[in-house]
Write an enzyme that holds these catalytic residues in place. Structure first.
Site, PDB file in Angstrom:
ATOM      1  N   HIS A 226      38.400  17.205  57.756  1.00 14.01           N
ATOM      2  CA  HIS A 226      37.300  18.135  57.508  1.00 14.01           C
ATOM      3  C   HIS A 226      36.276  17.508  56.568  1.00 14.01           C
ATOM      4  CE1 HIS A 226      40.094  18.822  54.144  1.00 14.01           C
ATOM      5  NE2 HIS A 226      39.022  19.194  53.450  1.00 14.01           N
ATOM      6  N   ASP A 228      33.881  18.708  53.336  1.00 11.92           N
ATOM      7  CA  ASP A 228      33.784  19.797  52.359  1.00 11.92           C
ATOM      8  C   ASP A 228      32.435  20.497  52.380  1.00 11.92           C
ATOM      9  OD1 ASP A 228      36.361  19.333  51.564  1.00 11.92           O
ATOM     10  OD2 ASP A 228      35.828  18.185  49.774  1.00 11.92           O
ATOM     11  N   HIS A 289      37.592  13.502  55.641  1.00  6.28           N
ATOM     12  CA  HIS A 289      38.888  13.174  55.056  1.00  6.28           C
ATOM     13  C   HIS A 289      39.965  14.161  55.499  1.00  6.28           C
ATOM     14  CE1 HIS A 289      37.053  16.088  52.259  1.00  6.28           C
ATOM     15  NE2 HIS A 289      38.300  16.500  52.048  1.00  6.28           N
ATOM     16  N   ARG A 299      54.323  17.944  46.666  1.00  5.79           N
ATOM     17  CA  ARG A 299      53.085  17.306  46.207  1.00  5.79           C
ATOM     18  C   ARG A 299      52.241  18.329  45.450  1.00  5.79           C
ATOM     19  NH1 ARG A 299      47.618  16.732  47.904  1.00  5.79           N
ATOM     20  NH2 ARG A 299      46.841  14.598  48.171  1.00  5.79           N
TER      21      ARG A 299
END
Length: 320
Positions: A226, A228, A289, A299
Site C-alpha cells: 500500500h 500511505d 511498501h 512483532r
C-alpha cells in the site's frame, strides 16, 4: 502278445540346448528393457523433484521478493538514506511550502532512542494490548483516539475501561511516548531538510502487535502492499519504531520497500543490547511498501505519522 514298453518320446538331438539358448536370449533381451524402464523412472522422478523444488523456491521468491537488505538486524546504523524521485501523489493535496515533500526518500537510523527507552516503550505497548487483542493476530493500540483491538472489533480504551486506565498507564509512560515522538520528528525534519515546527503529528499513529494467527477480518490483513498517502491522505512523512527483534522475537515480518527488481527490506530490531531502530520515509507512491507475514513469534512496533497540513494535526495523548 505282450504289450511293448515304450520309452519317453525321442527328442531330437540338440533341441534342449536350443531352447536354453532361446531362454537365455529372451532374458538378455528383457534385462536391457527393464534397465531402460528403471532408468526412465529415475529420470522422470528426478525431473519431477527438480520441478517441485523449482516451484517451491519460486513461490518463496514471489512471497519474499527481496533483492537487497537496506538494514540488517546485526548492524548499527548512524544513518542510511536513499533519495528517490517524488511521486505525483502530493499534487492532489494542498501544498505547504517548506514542508510538502520535494526531496523524497527513505532512511533508517539506530541513533534516535536508547536501548532503555526502547524497552520502556515496549512495556507501554504490552500493558495496553494486554487489555484486548485481535482474534486475527494483528492488534492495534492508539493512545490518541483510544482505539484498541478486541476480538473482531475495536473499542475506545478510555471509555471501555474508564478510570482503570490510570491503573494501567502512568504519566511517565505518556511523557516517554511524547519524548520519543519528538525525537522521531526531529530526525525526519533533519533528513529531509525541513523545519520540525512545520510537521504535525497526524492520525492514525499507533502501536501494533502482530503474530502468526490466521486473519479473521480485513483489519488483520496487514501484509498487502500500500501507499500511505493514498490510504490516509493526511500522511506526508511516515516512521516506524521497532520494539522487537527480527529472528529473535519473530520470524518473517520484515518491512519491504517495493521496487521492480530491487526491493529493499528493513530488518526490525528493538535494541535490547544496542540502540533502537527507526525507519522513516515520504508517504507517497515513491515508497510503496508492505510488511511480510509474521511466521512465528510476536512483532511489536509503533507507526508515527506526520502531516504538513495543520488542519490534520492531532495532539499528543494525555493521561486523564
Amino acid at each position: 502278445m505282450a504289450p511293448q514298453r515304450r520309452g519317453p518320446p525321442r527328442v531330437p538331438e540338440g533341441s534342449s540346448a536350443a531352447e536354453r539358448r532361446r531362454a537365455n536370449s529372451t532374458k538378455k533381451d528383457r534385462l536391457p528393457q527393464e534397465a531402460q524402464r528403471s532408468w526412465l523412472r529415475t529420470v522422470v522422478f528426478g525431473v519431477g523433484l527438480a520441478l517441485i523444488t523449482f516451484l517451491f523456491w519460486s513461490r518463496l521468491g514471489m512471497d519474499d521478493d527481496v533483492a537487497e537488505v537496506l538494514a540488517h538486524r546485526g548492524e548499527v546504523l548512524e544513518g542510511r538514506f536513499i533519495e528517490v524521485p517524488c511521486s505525483e501523489d502530493y499534487d492532489g493535496h494542498r501544498r505547504f511550502e517548506g514542508c510538502t515533500p520535494r526531496k523524497c526518500g527513505r532512511g533508517v537510523t539506530d541513533m534516535v532512542i536508547t536501548r532503555e527507552e526502547a524497552e520502556q516503550i515496549r512495556r507501554i505497548a504490552e500493558k495496553g494490548l494486554s487489555l484486548g487483542g485481535s482474534d486475527g493476530g494483528a492488534s492495534i493500540l492508539d493512545l490518541h483516539s483510544g482505539a484498541l483491538s478486541v476480538g473482531k472489533h475495536f473499542v475506545n480504551l478510555y471509555r471501555y475501561f474508564g478510570d482503570k486506565v490510570q491503573n494501567i498507564f502512568s504519566e511517565e509512560d505518556f511523557q516517554l511516548y511524547r519524548d520519543v515522538r519528538q525525537k522521531v520528528q526531529l530526525t525526519i525534519a533533519e533528513a529531509f531538510g525541513i523545519s520540525s515546527s512545520l510537521l504535525y503529528l497526524t492520525k492514525p499513529t499507533f502501536f501494533s502487535r502482530i503474530n502468526s494467527t490466521e486473519a479473521q477480518t480485513a483489519h488483520d490483513e496487514y501484509w498487502h502492499a500500500h501507499v500511505d498517502k493514498v490510504t490516509y491522505g493526511s500522511f506526508d512523512y511516515t516512521s516506524l519504531l521497532y520494539l522487537s527483534d527480527y529472528l529473535e522475537d519473530f520470524g518473517g515480518g520484515r518491512f519491504v520497500f517495493m521496487e521492480e527488481g530491487s526491493n529493499k527490506t528493513v530488518e526490525p530490531r528493538a535494541g535490547r543490547t544496542q540502540p533502537g531502530r527507526v525507519s522513516f520515509f515520504t508517504s507517497g507512491s515513491e515508497n510503496l511498501h508492505r510488511v511480510e507475514k509474521v511466521l512465528w513469534g510476536t512483532r511489536y512496533a509503533i507507526t508515527i505519522a506526520f502531516t504538513c497540513n495543520p488542519d490534520h494535526g492531532i495532539k499528543d495523548p494525555v493521561l486523564t
